[in-house]
Every structure is written in structure tokens, then in C-alpha cells.
Design an enzyme around this catalytic site. Sequence first.
Site, mmCIF file in Angstrom:
data_model
loop_
_atom_site.group_PDB
_atom_site.id
_atom_site.type_symbol
_atom_site.label_atom_id
_atom_site.label_comp_id
_atom_site.label_asym_id
_atom_site.label_seq_id
_atom_site.Cartn_x
_atom_site.Cartn_y
_atom_site.Cartn_z
ATOM 1 N N PRO A 95 -28.304 7.605 79.824
ATOM 2 C CG PRO A 95 -29.541 9.565 80.132
ATOM 3 C CD PRO A 95 -29.686 8.127 79.740
ATOM 4 C CE1 TYR A 119 -41.493 -8.767 18.903
ATOM 5 C CE2 TYR A 119 -39.550 -10.099 19.396
ATOM 6 C CZ TYR A 119 -40.252 -8.906 19.496
ATOM 7 O OH TYR A 119 -39.706 -7.839 20.176
#
Length: 368
Positions: free
Chosen positions: A280, A103
Amino acid sequence: MKILVTGSNGFIGKNLVEKLNELKDYEIITIDKENSKEELVNGVICADFIFHLAGINRPKNDAEFFEGNTGLTEEIISVLKENNKKTSILITSSIQAELDNAYGKSKKGAEDALLAYGVESDAKVFIYRLSNVFGKWCRPNYNSAVATFCHNIATGEEIFISDPSKEMTLVYIDDVVRNLVRTMNDKNAKLGYITVDVEHKITLGEIVDLINSFKNSRADLMIPNMGSEITKKLYSTYLSYLPEDNFSYPLKMNVDSRGSFTEVLKTADRGQVSINISKPGITKGNHWHNTKNEKFLVVSGNGVVRFRKLGSEKIIECRVSGEKLEVVDIPVGYTHSIVNEGTADMVTLMWVNEVFNSEIPDTIWLEV
């Protein structure tokens, strides 16, 4: 300007093509293994600049190394010579070109062919000998350790490290692409061998530890130090390998009659972020801190944050609303509360400068 990119469907090629498309200044000719030799020849002849990224790194035999690396480069050069072209060419090679293996020899052959072409034709030639490139779209279980680690850890597969102490030199795909584009556009760019301007040194063990920490962050909520460039880049890379059915993850919601409190993320040095939901009429807080400090940002609903300095009877009020995003700092030494005065749930983004420590909570109850 016409740009030819060979290996356009590969890891580097795909990232480069997307960047060139983003810039919108170029006509891009893409060539990959699916294209014919005639298409390659036509692309070479038409191009004003060539990025030659195509190559072979997993062949059936060593001969394919030379055919796909040295041979293809020589073929492109031959087309240019036959058509009296002096087109600038940039190729991506490998640090293995210095090694005595098939390679490496095939990549070195491609480099030598290109350098000879530059001398003979007086064309500009550029060679990037790349070390270990990592980033999105890199194929796992192929030739990238980082891609393999990211993929396997993300999918729960095993990984194997022969030597955790082995140091790697990594280059990030965005840095590679930025360098390639810059070289193409720089009339005074250095010819011949070039290196990517940002490299990262890190051991295999450190890479795996970081990637494991990314996966674990869904449970412990700890976000790593993004001030570290290699950590930031590895984290982005890891996320790109998440399975498509695993993009989201649940959080532990601490729910009671007042609403809920959910930790979102934590850091070792920048505190943590949480989401508080109040029903609330509900009041939360009524405590103070010595050193711990917080920031409140109401993103939905309406309410009031109240403060009273210890030793004082004066109460300070700060109206908050999702209609007007405003950060409220909570000073130390002030007992404080937040009240939902609206008719719907009030959602508050909260940041605190430290991760909660049950042994040192630094939270003292005292009604405002």
C-alpha cells in the site's frame, strides 16, 4: 451402438475408451487380458463395431507373437463366422508388418486374416499400420522411445541414444484416436489399409533436446515454441510423466520493502510474463522505453497507472482494480508509474514483448 474394444487397458485402448466415454453415444464393451474367453466371445457376438487393439509385443518366446497377434485375430473372425455376423472390424497393426521378423510376421498374419474375412463376408475391414505412437499413458522402458525419454528425463534417470541422427516417424495418440473414431463413423471410409492423417518426422537427438528443454524450463523459465505441433504434443506428453511429488516448482521472488517482482515464464519470440506485488502506498516504475512495450493487468487491489509523454507536462491517469479486469498498454516514449492506492497488496500481471536483456535494458529512469 455397441462397440467392442480389445486391448482396452493398453496404451491406445485406454485412450480410445476414454474418448468414446466422452462422446456418450456408445455402449462400450471392454476386453483385456484379464477377461475370459467366454467374455470375449460374448463381446464379439454383441458388438456392432469392433476395435481390435489387443496384441503381443514383448513375449517370452516367438510362438506367443503368433498366438497373441495372428491367432487372436483369427479367433475373433471365427466367432463372427460361426454366428453369421458381418461386423466391421478395425485393427491396429504395425509398420513392422513389412519386416522379416517374428513380430512383423505375426502382425502381417493378422492383417491377412482380416482382409480374407472382409472378402469372404463382405464386411468392412480397416487396418491402421501405425508407426511410433506417443502420448499420455504409454508405458516407459517398454517399446516406446518417447515414453522412455520422457519418463527417464522427468525422473532424473539416464537415457541412451545409439544414433541421435536417426529419423523417427511419430504419430500422436490424440490424432490416432481421432482417426479411429472417424473411420468408425464414416460410412464411406476407405477400406483396407489406412494411415493416420498427421505424422511427424523428427530425429532422436531432436526429441531428446526438446524434452531436456522442457525440464530445464523450470529453471530458465523458457517456454518452447508451442506453434510447432510436434513440440506442443511432446511437451504435453512429457508433463504426463512427471513424478506425482513433482508437479509444482518454486519461482525466484525478488523481494524488497516495496513488495516483490517475480518472473513466471519466458519465450524466445513472445516476450515474458511476470507478477508484480506492490505494498500500500508504493509507487513503482517512473521510467520509459524506446522499443520495449508492456501490458499491465491488476488482478487484486486498487491503484492508478500514470503516464507522461516525454517533452510534455500533461499527466494521464488510468484507474486499475482487481474488481474490474482491464489491460493497460504502456506506449513507448511515455514515462510511466503504477501506484498502489489501496489498503492491501496490489497484484499486477505484467507482460513485456521481450525477455529482459541486461546489456540492452531499454529502461530509462524519469519521474512521471
